[in-house]
Design a protein around this motif. Structure first.
Motif, PDB file in Angstrom:
ATOM      1  N   ALA A  11       0.810  -1.135   0.200  1.00 33.85           N
ATOM      2  CA  ALA A  11      -0.096  -0.043  -0.121  1.00 33.85           C
ATOM      3  C   ALA A  11       0.872   1.321   0.117  1.00 33.85           C
ATOM      4  N   CYS A  12       2.006   1.231   0.432  1.00 33.13           N
ATOM      5  CA  CYS A  12       2.940   2.372   0.558  1.00 33.13           C
ATOM      6  C   CYS A  12       4.108   2.219   0.392  1.00 33.13           C
ATOM      7  N   GLY A  13       5.137   3.343   0.560  1.00 39.62           N
ATOM      8  CA  GLY A  13       6.387   3.274   0.511  1.00 39.62           C
ATOM      9  C   GLY A  13       7.229   2.436   1.481  1.00 39.62           C
ATOM     10  N   CYS A  15       5.703  -0.210   2.874  1.00 38.70           N
ATOM     11  CA  CYS A  15       5.685  -1.574   2.284  1.00 38.70           C
ATOM     12  C   CYS A  15       6.913  -2.262   1.517  1.00 38.70           C
ATOM     13  N   PRO A  36       4.283   1.075  -5.070  1.00 36.29           N
ATOM     14  CA  PRO A  36       3.176   0.796  -4.531  1.00 36.29           C
ATOM     15  C   PRO A  36       1.666   1.299  -5.490  1.00 36.29           C
ATOM     16  N   LYS A  37       1.930   2.192  -6.319  1.00 34.95           N
ATOM     17  CA  LYS A  37       0.591   2.733  -7.139  1.00 34.95           C
ATOM     18  C   LYS A  37       0.258   1.326  -7.925  1.00 34.95           C
TER      19      LYS A  37
END
Length: 64
Positions: A11-13, A15, A36-37
């Motif tokens: 979901a994010c950096g 991760c 993540p995108k």
């Protein structure tokens, strides 16, 4: 060897950093690009795909 994986629950950096750390535990020379995108991870490694997927799964992420 280049491995490209889809990680649906990335979901994010942070991760991406966790996944990078997990891969580098099995291959310290690996390069990891996590986005993540798009939920995509591109890994350049000497480790097998099975080992990489196992490391990522052990870190708490699904590999699709």
């Amino acid at each position: 060897m280049t491995i490209e994986l889809n990680i649906p629950n990335m979901a994010c950096g942070a991760c991406g950093e966790t996944i990078t750390t997990a891969v580098k535990k099995i291959d310290p020379t690996a390069t990891v690009q996590a986005d993540p995108k798009t939920k995509q991870v591109k890994i350049e490694t000497k480790a097998s795909q099975v080992a990489v997927e196992s490391a990522i799964t052990a870190a708490g992420y699904q590999v699709a």
